[in-house]
Design a protein around this motif. Structure first.
Motif, PDB file in Angstrom:
ATOM      1  N   VAL A 806      53.723   0.442  24.566  1.00  0.00           N
ATOM      2  CA  VAL A 806      55.178   0.444  24.600  1.00  0.00           C
ATOM      3  C   VAL A 806      55.635   1.664  25.386  1.00  0.00           C
ATOM      4  O   VAL A 806      54.999   2.728  25.334  1.00  0.00           O
ATOM      5  CB  VAL A 806      55.780   0.445  23.177  1.00  0.00           C
ATOM      6  CG1 VAL A 806      55.410   1.716  22.438  1.00  0.00           C
ATOM      7  CG2 VAL A 806      57.293   0.248  23.216  1.00  0.00           C
ATOM      8  N   ASN A 807      56.716   1.512  26.146  1.00  0.00           N
ATOM      9  CA  ASN A 807      57.264   2.613  26.921  1.00  0.00           C
ATOM     10  C   ASN A 807      58.786   2.497  26.915  1.00  0.00           C
ATOM     11  O   ASN A 807      59.345   1.429  27.148  1.00  0.00           O
ATOM     12  CB  ASN A 807      56.748   2.565  28.368  1.00  0.00           C
ATOM     13  CG  ASN A 807      57.093   3.821  29.146  1.00  0.00           C
ATOM     14  OD1 ASN A 807      56.421   4.843  29.002  1.00  0.00           O
ATOM     15  ND2 ASN A 807      58.122   3.764  29.978  1.00  0.00           N
ATOM     16  N   TYR A 808      59.451   3.622  26.635  1.00  0.00           N
ATOM     17  CA  TYR A 808      60.917   3.633  26.562  1.00  0.00           C
ATOM     18  C   TYR A 808      61.462   4.680  27.518  1.00  0.00           C
ATOM     19  O   TYR A 808      61.028   5.841  27.519  1.00  0.00           O
ATOM     20  CB  TYR A 808      61.376   3.946  25.136  1.00  0.00           C
ATOM     21  CG  TYR A 808      62.880   4.052  24.983  1.00  0.00           C
ATOM     22  CD1 TYR A 808      63.701   2.939  25.150  1.00  0.00           C
ATOM     23  CD2 TYR A 808      63.472   5.276  24.671  1.00  0.00           C
ATOM     24  CE1 TYR A 808      65.081   3.039  24.998  1.00  0.00           C
ATOM     25  CE2 TYR A 808      64.848   5.389  24.519  1.00  0.00           C
ATOM     26  CZ  TYR A 808      65.645   4.267  24.695  1.00  0.00           C
ATOM     27  OH  TYR A 808      67.000   4.365  24.566  1.00  0.00           O
ATOM     28  N   THR A 853      59.957  -1.202  27.767  1.00  0.00           N
ATOM     29  CA  THR A 853      58.867  -2.006  28.324  1.00  0.00           C
ATOM     30  C   THR A 853      57.749  -2.059  27.297  1.00  0.00           C
ATOM     31  O   THR A 853      57.447  -1.057  26.645  1.00  0.00           O
ATOM     32  CB  THR A 853      58.351  -1.388  29.630  1.00  0.00           C
ATOM     33  OG1 THR A 853      59.401  -1.367  30.589  1.00  0.00           O
ATOM     34  CG2 THR A 853      57.180  -2.178  30.189  1.00  0.00           C
ATOM     35  N   ALA A 854      57.127  -3.219  27.150  1.00  0.00           N
ATOM     36  CA  ALA A 854      56.031  -3.354  26.188  1.00  0.00           C
ATOM     37  C   ALA A 854      55.043  -4.407  26.678  1.00  0.00           C
ATOM     38  O   ALA A 854      55.401  -5.311  27.442  1.00  0.00           O
ATOM     39  CB  ALA A 854      56.562  -3.725  24.807  1.00  0.00           C
ATOM     40  N   VAL A 866      43.831 -10.572  29.396  1.00  0.00           N
ATOM     41  CA  VAL A 866      45.086 -11.307  29.371  1.00  0.00           C
ATOM     42  C   VAL A 866      46.141 -10.395  28.747  1.00  0.00           C
ATOM     43  O   VAL A 866      45.862  -9.663  27.792  1.00  0.00           O
ATOM     44  CB  VAL A 866      44.954 -12.626  28.591  1.00  0.00           C
ATOM     45  CG1 VAL A 866      44.563 -12.373  27.128  1.00  0.00           C
ATOM     46  CG2 VAL A 866      46.232 -13.460  28.686  1.00  0.00           C
ATOM     47  N   SER A 867      47.331 -10.428  29.300  1.00  0.00           N
ATOM     48  CA  SER A 867      48.390  -9.526  28.866  1.00  0.00           C
ATOM     49  C   SER A 867      49.696 -10.280  28.739  1.00  0.00           C
ATOM     50  O   SER A 867      50.073 -11.057  29.626  1.00  0.00           O
ATOM     51  CB  SER A 867      48.550  -8.374  29.881  1.00  0.00           C
ATOM     52  OG  SER A 867      49.608  -7.521  29.527  1.00  0.00           O
ATOM     53  N   VAL A 868      50.365 -10.070  27.606  1.00  0.00           N
ATOM     54  CA  VAL A 868      51.732 -10.557  27.421  1.00  0.00           C
ATOM     55  C   VAL A 868      52.644  -9.340  27.530  1.00  0.00           C
ATOM     56  O   VAL A 868      52.402  -8.327  26.867  1.00  0.00           O
ATOM     57  CB  VAL A 868      51.896 -11.245  26.049  1.00  0.00           C
ATOM     58  CG1 VAL A 868      53.327 -11.732  25.871  1.00  0.00           C
ATOM     59  CG2 VAL A 868      50.915 -12.402  25.915  1.00  0.00           C
ATOM     60  N   TRP A 869      53.670  -9.432  28.349  1.00  0.00           N
ATOM     61  CA  TRP A 869      54.441  -8.241  28.663  1.00  0.00           C
ATOM     62  C   TRP A 869      55.928  -8.557  28.782  1.00  0.00           C
ATOM     63  O   TRP A 869      56.324  -9.714  28.945  1.00  0.00           O
ATOM     64  CB  TRP A 869      53.955  -7.607  29.974  1.00  0.00           C
ATOM     65  CG  TRP A 869      53.943  -8.578  31.122  1.00  0.00           C
ATOM     66  CD1 TRP A 869      52.917  -9.370  31.522  1.00  0.00           C
ATOM     67  CD2 TRP A 869      55.053  -8.903  31.984  1.00  0.00           C
ATOM     68  NE1 TRP A 869      53.283 -10.154  32.586  1.00  0.00           N
ATOM     69  CE2 TRP A 869      54.596  -9.893  32.892  1.00  0.00           C
ATOM     70  CE3 TRP A 869      56.361  -8.455  32.076  1.00  0.00           C
ATOM     71  CZ2 TRP A 869      55.421 -10.431  33.871  1.00  0.00           C
ATOM     72  CZ3 TRP A 869      57.191  -8.997  33.066  1.00  0.00           C
ATOM     73  CH2 TRP A 869      56.709  -9.966  33.938  1.00  0.00           C
ATOM     74  N   GLY A 870      56.713  -7.493  28.720  1.00  0.00           N
ATOM     75  CA  GLY A 870      58.151  -7.623  28.940  1.00  0.00           C
ATOM     76  C   GLY A 870      58.706  -6.329  29.497  1.00  0.00           C
ATOM     77  O   GLY A 870      58.283  -5.240  29.103  1.00  0.00           O
ATOM     78  N   ARG A 871      59.650  -6.453  30.439  1.00  0.00           N
ATOM     79  CA  ARG A 871      60.333  -5.292  31.015  1.00  0.00           C
ATOM     80  C   ARG A 871      61.816  -5.403  30.720  1.00  0.00           C
ATOM     81  O   ARG A 871      62.386  -6.485  30.718  1.00  0.00           O
ATOM     82  CB  ARG A 871      60.090  -5.202  32.523  1.00  0.00           C
ATOM     83  CG  ARG A 871      58.629  -4.923  32.908  1.00  0.00           C
ATOM     84  CD  ARG A 871      58.484  -4.717  34.408  1.00  0.00           C
ATOM     85  NE  ARG A 871      59.247  -3.561  34.868  1.00  0.00           N
ATOM     86  CZ  ARG A 871      58.835  -2.307  34.799  1.00  0.00           C
ATOM     87  NH1 ARG A 871      57.646  -2.019  34.260  1.00  0.00           N
ATOM     88  NH2 ARG A 871      59.592  -1.319  35.236  1.00  0.00           N
ATOM     89  N   ASN A 872      62.454  -4.262  30.452  1.00  0.00           N
ATOM     90  CA  ASN A 872      63.859  -4.222  30.046  1.00  0.00           C
ATOM     91  C   ASN A 872      64.089  -5.199  28.898  1.00  0.00           C
ATOM     92  O   ASN A 872      64.974  -6.056  28.933  1.00  0.00           O
ATOM     93  CB  ASN A 872      64.782  -4.557  31.228  1.00  0.00           C
ATOM     94  CG  ASN A 872      66.248  -4.298  30.914  1.00  0.00           C
ATOM     95  OD1 ASN A 872      66.594  -3.590  29.976  1.00  0.00           O
ATOM     96  ND2 ASN A 872      67.125  -4.902  31.698  1.00  0.00           N
ATOM     97  N   LEU A 873      63.284  -5.032  27.864  1.00  0.00           N
ATOM     98  CA  LEU A 873      63.306  -5.990  26.754  1.00  0.00           C
ATOM     99  C   LEU A 873      64.633  -6.019  26.018  1.00  0.00           C
ATOM    100  O   LEU A 873      64.997  -7.040  25.422  1.00  0.00           O
ATOM    101  CB  LEU A 873      62.170  -5.654  25.780  1.00  0.00           C
ATOM    102  CG  LEU A 873      60.773  -6.060  26.248  1.00  0.00           C
ATOM    103  CD1 LEU A 873      59.714  -5.519  25.298  1.00  0.00           C
ATOM    104  CD2 LEU A 873      60.660  -7.586  26.342  1.00  0.00           C
TER     105      LEU A 873
END
Length: 910
Positions: A806-808, A853-854, A866-873
């Motif tokens: 996770v990144n904020y 972001t996570a 394999v990666s599940v990701w999201g930006r500007n969640l």
């Protein structure tokens, strides 16, 4: 605003708190090291152990006494950072913004930066990819295969990186071809039907030759829907390929050749209306639509044609490294070309007002660098070098009126004049004076039906040829064990030759409202206006009286009765006296509100007998730094450095002669009707930074703390006006700041990172900005606080690891623009009479960012992940910037940021 520092003395005072922090931090760090002297198992690519080339030599981040942030390949993958534009979410003190086309991405370090949108400006933040300078951001925003790391060097870096690193450097390093067969493939699918596919393979051709080949595509539907054309806007449609050959004899000789090509073909960039002006009613009056300023993030736009971007970049580079004795000789040769063809609907409405605003741009760049690095004895490290660049820019532009512009302009003239004037008779303004008839009679020339016809506009051609060389060197001398003095210098000579030629076929913009031929008309209007204002006051209307009310007052049939009729001759005489006194006063001209529609005035080309179109700059930049190893893992340093950026040229329709050349231009007979003045180019930037810092790399903790005072004299301010740019030198812009970065390893599986940046910038002197004198104010777009926090955990699961990350990213509220130039009160020559309305107009527009972001990644020992990701969640929405809407007086437009994105990525390595 009270200035908090004044030169070296001011810096010394402000550094007391920073030095105190360092003094307290160093013993604690040393104590922690003594508690557990060494841990050889620590990953060499973590914290301050990561190897960087910030000083053009391989050293660990701990060893380099420079403010530099490093983003590893692991972070790039797990945070789905596709290009340099995404870096700001993980790098403190770096801000990135995309503007009017796919290629226009601006980089700012510590609040300093410019040049993304104007091809005549080389950015203050230099971008290097595998040691090759990329002079424009259009050539540095594509995907890259197998990036090893990205280094962001903060502050002036002119000593080693040459003439265009006055604010900092972004250095990207990719993997060399390998002599073991390997590679990877990657496939991503996300919302907006995003598809990203990349592949890379490397291996040997012989014992001395290895090759690699990479390529990829990046496609996505647009973030915005165009409710008029029905198409998506801000989509992705990119592909690239990159090949390398490495010749390495394994001992003392190595050659690396890289060839690459990338292509962008996108509909970009979405613009929304954020403030209605008098022009909005006129747009709607001709059947056009604009977005709702109360809902700028509805993700809809209006255009009458798609704004397209067709961009190609290609290049080849060769690097030779030869070791002899204790020295290494390096040569880097590169040739690059960027071609960009863009078509933009610059009125950003569904009305056919502008068709098209187009640009055809080609930039050819050749660079050559030689350097020699090595050691003399045990205490001296030396680096000397030569850098050469030759660049050719050719740019063609066209801005033409569309089919609706004449009717739109007729409505707008009526609105701007309060119904007093129109271009041609209109049923909407039955009592208005038709200006085409007035101008025809006054100038004895037929203007009826001549204004704002389809196809009128501006056709432009610009060229810029530049050549520069730099001679640089740096020496590190270890005075005693652990105490190193570094001295560096760079001499740069830069010459530019440019042409600026444009033809305006906009007839309305060539009418001189102050011409003597119009004096009778101006006098008549001024008299009528003064009478109406006085009668309105007499009747207590709170406004000017209408023609009918004036007639009633004069004939004694108004509520004032006979007293009004008796007073009218005196009122009329006073009005006539006022008109006679002001008939030739440009500031009292009743046609002044219509100057906003004269936005394509005649253009004086360069070179001419007054302006030769040549610039030559030279500069010696230097740096001095003292670093001391408190312990093997704690280092403190203090430095003073200067930087330089050569003059930049305004390659846009807003390039205007300098006010200082006005007298000479008139004397040479070069003056044109409505010729306005401003600047053709901005002179060089010269920067200085005073900096103290501490770096610590312990078993479970690494941290870097920097306190600095940075100043740029002659900062090149480049303001977007909607269809061009105002380029000018600020007197001085300075920033005092504190930067802190840390990485904590509470357990071998858990990594926590945190970074905080505090910036206190100020225009110490800026008297000739696009809004007038803004000295003493805070520059826009620079947040006071920026905070980045993140964490990841690597848990053993089966034959692999599961990694949640996770990144904020948070930045405090900041002003988007210093002001909006179109709101300023200007004289006929373009000079600012009152800039306060422009400054006030920009105050409502601010930006504050919360970006989360996570990702959740499973990495199998077999090479598959394999990666599940999201930006500007959190779907945080804000405007990147705002600007004056082109040809729409007192309307304001803006660029919204990207909404939430998410997806799934699969990778396989072998």
């Amino acid at each position: 605003m009270t200035r908090k520092t004044a030169g070296v003395a001011g810096f010394s005072r402000k550094c007391l708190c920073g030095a105190a922090a360092i003094a307290m931090f160093a013993p604690v760090a040393a104590f922690a090291q003594d508690a557990d002297s060494a841990d050889d198992a620590q990953d060499a690519n973590q914290g301050n152990s990561i190897v960087v080339t910030a000083t053009k030599r391989e050293q660990t981040l701990q060893e380099v006494p420079v403010a530099v942030s490093v983003t590893s390949a692991e972070t790039l993958e797990r945070d789905q950072i596709r290009d340099i534009r995404d870096l700001e979410t993980v790098v403190p003190s770096l801000t990135v913004g995309q503007r009017q086309s796919s290629a226009n991405t601006g980089f700012f370090i510590r609040g300093f930066g410019n040049g993304a949108n104007n091809a005549g400006i080389e950015p203050s933040v230099g971008v290097f990819i595998d040691g090759v300078y990329r002079s424009r951001t259009a050539s540095s925003i594509s995907d890259l295969p197998n990036v090893q790391r990205i280094e962001v060097l903060r502050g002036p870096q002119s000593t080693l990186f040459g003439k265009n690193a006055s604010a900092g450097v972004i250095s990207v390093t990719t993997e060399e071809p390998q002599f073991d067969l390997g590679g990877n493939v990657e496939l991503t699918y996300g919302n907006y039907d995003s598809i990203v596919a990349r592949a890379y393979v490397t291996g040997p051709l012989s014992d001395m030759v290895a090759v690699s080949l990479g390529g990829g595509i990046n496609s996505r539907d647009g973030f915005f829907e165009d409710l008029n054309t029905g198409n998506d806007v801000n989509n992705r449609d990119r592909w690239y390929t990159r090949g390398q050959v490495l010749i390495d004899n394994g001992t003392d000789f190595k050659i690396r050749v890289i060839a690459d090509y990338d292509s962008i073909d996108e509909v970009c960039c979405g613009v929304v209306n954020v403030q209605n002006g008098p022009a909005t009613a006129a747009v709607i009056g001709v059947g056009g639509m604009v977005t709702d300023p109360n809902d700028p993030f509805a993700d809809v736009v209006y255009n009458n044609f798609d704004s397209t971007n067709d961009i190609e970049n290609w290049g080849v580079s060769g690097q030779i490294d030869y070791d002899f004795g204790d020295f290494t000789f390096t040569s880097i040769t590169a040739s690059r070309t960027t071609e960009a063809v863009t078509f933009q609907d610059s009125d950003f409405t569904s009305a056919d007002l502008i068709y098209p605003n187009s640009q055809d741009l080609e930039i050819d760049t050749f660079t050559q660098e030689f350097r020699l690095a090595g050691s003399i004895g045990d205490r001296i490290d030396l680096l000397v070098g030569l850098f050469y660049i030759n660049e050719d820019v050719q740019q063609y532009n066209q801005l033409l009126y569309g089919a609706d512009f004449r009717n739109y302009a007729n409505l707008l003239v009526g609105n701007l004049s309060g119904g007093a004037f129109v271009l041609a008779p209109s049923a909407l303004f039955p009592g208005a004076t038709p200006l085409e008839q007035v101008f025809s009679a006054s100038f004895q020339q037929n203007y009826v039906g001549a204004f704002f016809n389809q196809g009128q506009g501006f056709t432009e051609e610009y060229t810029l040829d530049s050549e520069a060389y730099s001679i640089f060197g740096q020496v590190d001398f270890e005075i005693v064990d652990g105490l190193v003095l570094t001295l560096g210098g760079n001499y740069t000579d830069d010459s530019k030759q440019f042409t600026q030629n444009a033809v305006s076929t906009d007839i309305f913009s060539s009418i001189d409202f102050d011409a003597p031929e119009l004096a009778p008309f101006r006098g008549q209007v001024l008299t009528q206006g003064a009478v109406a204002a006085t009668v309105g006051a007499q009747l207590g209307l709170g406004r000017s009286a209408t023609a009918a009310e004036v007639n009633a007052f004069a004939t004694g049939t108004s509520p004032a009765g006979a007293a009004g009729a008796a007073a009218f001759p005196t009122i009329l005489a006073g009005a006539q006296q006022f008109a006679a006194a002001n008939v030739n006063n440009p500031l009292a001209n009743p046609l002044n509100p219509l100057r906003a529609l004269q936005f394509l005035p005649p253009f004086l080309g360069v070179p001419n007998t007054v302006e030769d179109g040549k610039i030559n700059d030279d500069n010696f930049s230097y740096s001095a730094r003292l670093a001391y190893d408190v312990t093997p893992d704690v280092n403190i340093y203090a430095s003073y450095a200067t930087g330089f950026k050569a003059s930049s040229v305004n390659l846009s329709r807003d390039a205007r002669p300098a006010f200082a050349d006005r007298t000479a231009i008139i004397a040479a007979g070069l003056s044109l009707p409505n010729l306005t003045y401003g600047s053709r180019f901005a002179g060089p930037e010269e920067s200085t930074v005073m900096e103290v810092g501490i770096k610590a790399n312990l078993d479970y903790f690494s941290a870097n703390l920097t306190v600095f005072d940075q100043e740029i004299d002659g900062f090149q301010s480049n303001i977007f006006t909607g269809s061009g740019f105002v380029l000018a030198n600020a007197g001085t812009q300075s920033t005092w700041g504190v930067e802190f970065e840390s990485t904590i390893y509470p357990t071998p599986e858990l990594t926590i990172n945190a970074a905080v940046t505090y910036l206190d910038p100020q225009f110490d002197s800026f008297t000739q900005s696009a809004q007038g004198d803004i000295s003493g104010t805070r520059p826009s777009g620079i947040p006071e606080w920026t905070v980045i926090v993140g964490a990841q955990y690597e848990a053993d699961v089966g034959n692999g690891i599961l990694v949640p990350r996770v990144n904020y990213y948070w930045s405090s509220e900041t002003q988007l623009v210093e002001g909006l130039p179109a709101f300023a009160v200007r004289g006929p020559d373009g000079s600012i009479v009152d800039g306060s309305p422009a400054i006030a107009a920009g105050l409502p527009f601010t930006q504050q960012i919360d970006n989360l972001t996570a990702s959740l990644t499973y990495e199998c020992d077999c090479g598959f992940s394999v990666s599940v990701w999201g930006r500007n969640l959190t779907d945080d929405r804000y405007l990147g910037t705002v600007f004056d809407s082109p040809a729409q007086p007192r309307s304001v437009s803006g660029y919204p940021n990207d909404p939430r994105t998410y997806g799934i990525t699969g990778r396989f390595r072998w």
